[in-house]
Design a protein around this motif. Sequence first.
Motif, PDB file in Angstrom:
ATOM      1  N   LYS A   8       0.825  -1.219   0.000  1.00 55.03           N
ATOM      2  CA  LYS A   8       0.000   0.000   0.000  1.00 55.03           C
ATOM      3  C   LYS A   8       0.851   1.257   0.000  1.00 55.03           C
ATOM      4  O   LYS A   8       0.792   2.089   0.913  1.00 55.03           O
ATOM      5  N   LEU A   9       1.638   1.423  -1.056  1.00 51.59           N
ATOM      6  CA  LEU A   9       2.518   2.580  -1.215  1.00 51.59           C
ATOM      7  C   LEU A   9       1.741   3.701  -1.906  1.00 51.59           C
ATOM      8  O   LEU A   9       1.309   3.547  -3.049  1.00 51.59           O
ATOM      9  N   TYR A  10       1.552   4.805  -1.203  1.00 49.98           N
ATOM     10  CA  TYR A  10       0.780   5.945  -1.694  1.00 49.98           C
ATOM     11  C   TYR A  10       1.638   7.204  -1.658  1.00 49.98           C
ATOM     12  O   TYR A  10       2.643   7.271  -0.951  1.00 49.98           O
ATOM     13  N   TYR A  11       1.207   8.218  -2.431  1.00 50.99           N
ATOM     14  CA  TYR A  11       1.801   9.535  -2.324  1.00 50.99           C
ATOM     15  C   TYR A  11       0.702  10.576  -2.370  1.00 50.99           C
ATOM     16  O   TYR A  11      -0.407  10.314  -2.842  1.00 50.99           O
ATOM     17  N   SER A  12       1.005  11.750  -1.868  1.00 52.80           N
ATOM     18  CA  SER A  12       0.052  12.853  -1.858  1.00 52.80           C
ATOM     19  C   SER A  12       0.785  14.117  -2.282  1.00 52.80           C
ATOM     20  O   SER A  12       1.826  14.457  -1.708  1.00 52.80           O
ATOM     21  N   LYS A  13       0.248  14.791  -3.295  1.00 58.16           N
ATOM     22  CA  LYS A  13       0.859  16.038  -3.760  1.00 58.16           C
ATOM     23  C   LYS A  13       0.674  17.118  -2.699  1.00 58.16           C
ATOM     24  O   LYS A  13      -0.318  17.140  -1.980  1.00 58.16           O
ATOM     25  N   ILE A  14       1.654  17.998  -2.621  1.00 60.33           N
ATOM     26  CA  ILE A  14       1.665  19.078  -1.633  1.00 60.33           C
ATOM     27  C   ILE A  14       1.455  20.411  -2.344  1.00 60.33           C
ATOM     28  O   ILE A  14       2.073  20.686  -3.360  1.00 60.33           O
ATOM     29  N   THR A  15       0.579  21.226  -1.764  1.00 63.65           N
ATOM     30  CA  THR A  15       0.413  22.610  -2.189  1.00 63.65           C
ATOM     31  C   THR A  15       0.870  23.467  -1.022  1.00 63.65           C
ATOM     32  O   THR A  15       0.523  23.191   0.131  1.00 63.65           O
ATOM     33  N   GLU A  16       1.669  24.487  -1.320  1.00 55.72           N
ATOM     34  CA  GLU A  16       2.153  25.374  -0.259  1.00 55.72           C
ATOM     35  C   GLU A  16       1.486  26.734  -0.362  1.00 55.72           C
ATOM     36  O   GLU A  16       1.293  27.251  -1.462  1.00 55.72           O
ATOM     37  N   ASP A  17       1.159  27.314   0.790  1.00 49.38           N
ATOM     38  CA  ASP A  17       0.625  28.671   0.793  1.00 49.38           C
ATOM     39  C   ASP A  17       1.776  29.673   0.779  1.00 49.38           C
ATOM     40  O   ASP A  17       2.952  29.281   0.676  1.00 49.38           O
ATOM     41  N   GLU A  18       1.473  30.953   0.914  1.00 48.11           N
ATOM     42  CA  GLU A  18       2.507  31.998   0.840  1.00 48.11           C
ATOM     43  C   GLU A  18       3.531  31.890   1.968  1.00 48.11           C
ATOM     44  O   GLU A  18       4.638  32.401   1.863  1.00 48.11           O
ATOM     45  N   ASN A  19       3.200  31.190   3.057  1.00 51.34           N
ATOM     46  CA  ASN A  19       4.142  30.991   4.163  1.00 51.34           C
ATOM     47  C   ASN A  19       4.905  29.674   4.058  1.00 51.34           C
ATOM     48  O   ASN A  19       5.677  29.332   4.944  1.00 51.34           O
ATOM     49  N   GLY A  20       4.641  28.906   3.000  1.00 53.63           N
ATOM     50  CA  GLY A  20       5.306  27.621   2.824  1.00 53.63           C
ATOM     51  C   GLY A  20       4.640  26.484   3.574  1.00 53.63           C
ATOM     52  O   GLY A  20       5.165  25.375   3.606  1.00 53.63           O
ATOM     53  N   GLU A  21       3.477  26.746   4.203  1.00 57.60           N
ATOM     54  CA  GLU A  21       2.791  25.691   4.950  1.00 57.60           C
ATOM     55  C   GLU A  21       2.061  24.763   3.991  1.00 57.60           C
ATOM     56  O   GLU A  21       1.399  25.199   3.056  1.00 57.60           O
ATOM     57  N   GLU A  22       2.175  23.473   4.253  1.00 50.74           N
ATOM     58  CA  GLU A  22       1.675  22.447   3.355  1.00 50.74           C
ATOM     59  C   GLU A  22       0.194  22.163   3.520  1.00 50.74           C
ATOM     60  O   GLU A  22      -0.322  22.144   4.636  1.00 50.74           O
ATOM     61  N   THR A  23      -0.454  21.915   2.385  1.00 49.86           N
ATOM     62  CA  THR A  23      -1.782  21.329   2.330  1.00 49.86           C
ATOM     63  C   THR A  23      -1.623  20.100   1.456  1.00 49.86           C
ATOM     64  O   THR A  23      -1.007  20.161   0.385  1.00 49.86           O
ATOM     65  N   TYR A  24      -2.178  18.975   1.896  1.00 51.84           N
ATOM     66  CA  TYR A  24      -1.988  17.716   1.186  1.00 51.84           C
ATOM     67  C   TYR A  24      -3.197  17.389   0.323  1.00 51.84           C
ATOM     68  O   TYR A  24      -4.335  17.533   0.743  1.00 51.84           O
ATOM     69  N   GLY A  25      -2.927  16.914  -0.899  1.00 46.55           N
ATOM     70  CA  GLY A  25      -3.977  16.474  -1.795  1.00 46.55           C
ATOM     71  C   GLY A  25      -4.435  15.068  -1.425  1.00 46.55           C
ATOM     72  O   GLY A  25      -3.923  14.454  -0.489  1.00 46.55           O
ATOM     73  N   LEU A  26      -5.406  14.561  -2.177  1.00 46.88           N
ATOM     74  CA  LEU A  26      -5.885  13.200  -1.938  1.00 46.88           C
ATOM     75  C   LEU A  26      -4.778  12.199  -2.250  1.00 46.88           C
ATOM     76  O   LEU A  26      -4.134  12.291  -3.295  1.00 46.88           O
ATOM     77  N   PRO A  27      -4.531  11.237  -1.371  1.00 48.57           N
ATOM     78  CA  PRO A  27      -3.512  10.219  -1.647  1.00 48.57           C
ATOM     79  C   PRO A  27      -3.853   9.398  -2.887  1.00 48.57           C
ATOM     80  O   PRO A  27      -5.014   9.112  -3.160  1.00 48.57           O
ATOM     81  N   ALA A  28      -2.804   9.037  -3.631  1.00 50.91           N
ATOM     82  CA  ALA A  28      -2.940   8.205  -4.824  1.00 50.91           C
ATOM     83  C   ALA A  28      -1.911   7.077  -4.744  1.00 50.91           C
ATOM     84  O   ALA A  28      -0.843   7.231  -4.136  1.00 50.91           O
ATOM     85  N   VAL A  29      -2.219   5.961  -5.381  1.00 53.84           N
ATOM     86  CA  VAL A  29      -1.284   4.831  -5.394  1.00 53.84           C
ATOM     87  C   VAL A  29      -0.036   5.225  -6.176  1.00 53.84           C
ATOM     88  O   VAL A  29      -0.129   5.752  -7.281  1.00 53.84           O
ATOM     89  N   LEU A  30       1.134   4.981  -5.598  1.00 55.69           N
ATOM     90  CA  LEU A  30       2.402   5.282  -6.267  1.00 55.69           C
ATOM     91  C   LEU A  30       2.800   4.111  -7.162  1.00 55.69           C
ATOM     92  O   LEU A  30       3.062   4.285  -8.340  1.00 55.69           O
ATOM     93  N   ALA A  31       2.863   2.930  -6.598  1.00 53.22           N
ATOM     94  CA  ALA A  31       3.259   1.722  -7.315  1.00 53.22           C
ATOM     95  C   ALA A  31       3.104   0.548  -6.352  1.00 53.22           C
ATOM     96  O   ALA A  31       2.775   0.733  -5.188  1.00 53.22           O
TER      97      ALA A  31
END
Length: 196
Positions: A8-31
Amino acid sequence: MATIGLDKLYYSKITEDENGEETYGLPAVLAKAIKADLSVELSEAVLYADDGAAEVIKDFKSGKLSLGVDDIGVSAATDLTGATIDDNGVLISTSESNGPSVAVGFRAQKADGRYRYFWLYRVKFGLPATNLQTKGDSITFSTPTIEGTVLRRNKLDGNGKHPWKAEVTEGDASVPAAVISGWYTQVYEPVYSGGV
């Protein structure tokens, strides 16, 4: 307790705001996972007083994550490495390819059948290594390996700290069942009742 499996290897894309704080996207299967090696590098300082060590500080500096996988699909390759897809659907890696950081989650089965779950909050991957070999008398599988640097996240948790990893063992009496059942629906966010 020893682990005997990995899946169950997953990844989640990161979006950063103007302060560099992370918001995580929906996890997706990596491989499909074959192997995960995680090593940690610490910053260490020793204060000497009265002819001996009086204080020792060991802080997380960074880590290295090496993933052996069955195959890195085109979508995961673009998300993890910054490669692009041309108009003919061909994956193009350039010397300027520099992928964004992502969160990485997986689980490892323990010898008693329960699982230990992980989220690494910020991993910056390089281009995957490829090892190829001709067929001989027997068939040898060649699979890619991708390596990343594990960093602490910028966003503070409820205790005012910068986490780099979340880890939990299935079946632990102090862990609500919803934590395990929701592990791959979103990147786990630390919960503290007191805070700073």
